[in-house]
Design a protein around this motif. Sequence first.
Motif, PDB file in Angstrom:
ATOM      1  N   ALA A   1       0.832  -1.213   0.000  1.00 56.29           N
ATOM      2  CA  ALA A   1       0.000   0.000   0.000  1.00 56.29           C
ATOM      3  C   ALA A   1       0.863   1.259   0.000  1.00 56.29           C
ATOM      4  O   ALA A   1       0.583   2.222  -0.724  1.00 56.29           O
ATOM      5  CB  ALA A   1      -0.924  -0.013   1.218  1.00 56.29           C
TER       6      ALA A   1
ATOM      7  N   LYS B   1       2.445   1.718  -3.507  1.00 53.99           N
ATOM      8  CA  LYS B   1       1.478   2.172  -4.512  1.00 53.99           C
ATOM      9  C   LYS B   1       1.103   3.635  -4.309  1.00 53.99           C
ATOM     10  O   LYS B   1       0.984   4.393  -5.279  1.00 53.99           O
ATOM     11  CB  LYS B   1       0.235   1.286  -4.467  1.00 53.99           C
ATOM     12  N   LEU B   2       0.928   4.041  -3.048  1.00 54.21           N
ATOM     13  CA  LEU B   2       0.604   5.442  -2.775  1.00 54.21           C
ATOM     14  C   LEU B   2       1.770   6.353  -3.151  1.00 54.21           C
ATOM     15  O   LEU B   2       1.571   7.449  -3.683  1.00 54.21           O
ATOM     16  CB  LEU B   2       0.243   5.610  -1.289  1.00 54.21           C
ATOM     17  N   ARG B   3       2.976   5.895  -2.866  1.00 57.40           N
ATOM     18  CA  ARG B   3       4.165   6.696  -3.200  1.00 57.40           C
ATOM     19  C   ARG B   3       4.305   6.858  -4.710  1.00 57.40           C
ATOM     20  O   ARG B   3       4.520   7.975  -5.217  1.00 57.40           O
ATOM     21  CB  ARG B   3       5.418   6.033  -2.609  1.00 57.40           C
TER      22      ARG B   3
ATOM     23  N   ARG C   1       1.972   6.484  -6.936  1.00 62.30           N
ATOM     24  CA  ARG C   1       0.820   7.247  -7.446  1.00 62.30           C
ATOM     25  C   ARG C   1       1.119   8.734  -7.481  1.00 62.30           C
ATOM     26  O   ARG C   1       0.726   9.442  -8.407  1.00 62.30           O
ATOM     27  CB  ARG C   1      -0.400   6.974  -6.562  1.00 62.30           C
ATOM     28  N   ASP C   2       1.841   9.206  -6.456  1.00 60.41           N
ATOM     29  CA  ASP C   2       2.161  10.631  -6.358  1.00 60.41           C
ATOM     30  C   ASP C   2       3.504  10.973  -6.983  1.00 60.41           C
ATOM     31  O   ASP C   2       3.971  12.116  -6.869  1.00 60.41           O
ATOM     32  CB  ASP C   2       2.145  11.069  -4.894  1.00 60.41           C
TER      33      ASP C   2
ATOM     34  N   LEU D   1       2.601  10.846   3.021  1.00 63.20           N
ATOM     35  CA  LEU D   1       1.896  10.500   1.787  1.00 63.20           C
ATOM     36  C   LEU D   1       0.565  11.233   1.654  1.00 63.20           C
ATOM     37  O   LEU D   1      -0.124  11.092   0.646  1.00 63.20           O
ATOM     38  CB  LEU D   1       1.653   8.984   1.738  1.00 63.20           C
TER      39      LEU D   1
ATOM     40  N   VAL E   1      -2.212  10.767   3.509  1.00 63.43           N
ATOM     41  CA  VAL E   1      -3.371   9.894   3.672  1.00 63.43           C
ATOM     42  C   VAL E   1      -3.541   9.564   5.154  1.00 63.43           C
ATOM     43  O   VAL E   1      -2.648   9.800   5.964  1.00 63.43           O
ATOM     44  CB  VAL E   1      -3.217   8.586   2.862  1.00 63.43           C
TER      45      VAL E   1
ATOM     46  N   MET F   1      -5.558   4.000   5.576  1.00 57.47           N
ATOM     47  CA  MET F   1      -5.344   3.702   4.162  1.00 57.47           C
ATOM     48  C   MET F   1      -4.236   2.668   3.970  1.00 57.47           C
ATOM     49  O   MET F   1      -4.252   1.904   3.004  1.00 57.47           O
ATOM     50  CB  MET F   1      -4.991   4.982   3.404  1.00 57.47           C
TER      51      MET F   1
END
Length: 201
Positions: free
Chosen positions: A20, A23-25, A27-28, A68, A70, A74
């Motif tokens: 997770a 993917k968040l890292r 994504r940005d 991140l 969030v 999350m």
Amino acid sequence: MDDKVREGNAPSLEDSIGSAIRKLRLRDGLTIAQVAEKADVSRGMLSKIENGHAAAGTDTLARIARALGVSMSMLFSKYDASATEAQHVKKGMGMEVVRRGTKSGHTYHLLAYNQGPVKVFEPFLISMDDDSERYPTFQHPGTEFLYMLEGELEYRCGQQTYLLEPGDSLTFQGEVVHGPERLANFPIRFLSIIIYPRTAD
């Protein structure tokens, strides 16, 4: 495979959290170095967390989540959504947490992360190897069960104290003030399982 799932096995908590975060890292469009700096975590540690090779404490996860942008929940969302029937936590891999009032020398490892919106129970492995600090006291909803694994401990529950030795157990209502009274024989290790009351539907 993205979550390093062995054939027939669901991803571990560490794998799911790491996936997770990664993917968040991505994504940005952030690098490990950028997130590590914002979260005040070393790049090596962040890389290990992303790859599921290190269990991060709640304080570290909270800083990573803030970096991140969030909520910390999350980071657990992928684990919640997985169709697992069991959680397998390897020795020493329980998430290290800090409960309010705990001091140095008292280590709490959370042995299972509750899936779903309602917290049903929390099992901790508690280790105490330092008698230099004031002992914490707690109050919380639900019922708590203690099982002594190693060492000797005097434990206060309300107005009474109980000497807990290996193999002993103690069960009480969490609303009663409770906590260690005297650490009699080191090292001390015991299980603490908190069962929370069910809410009315």
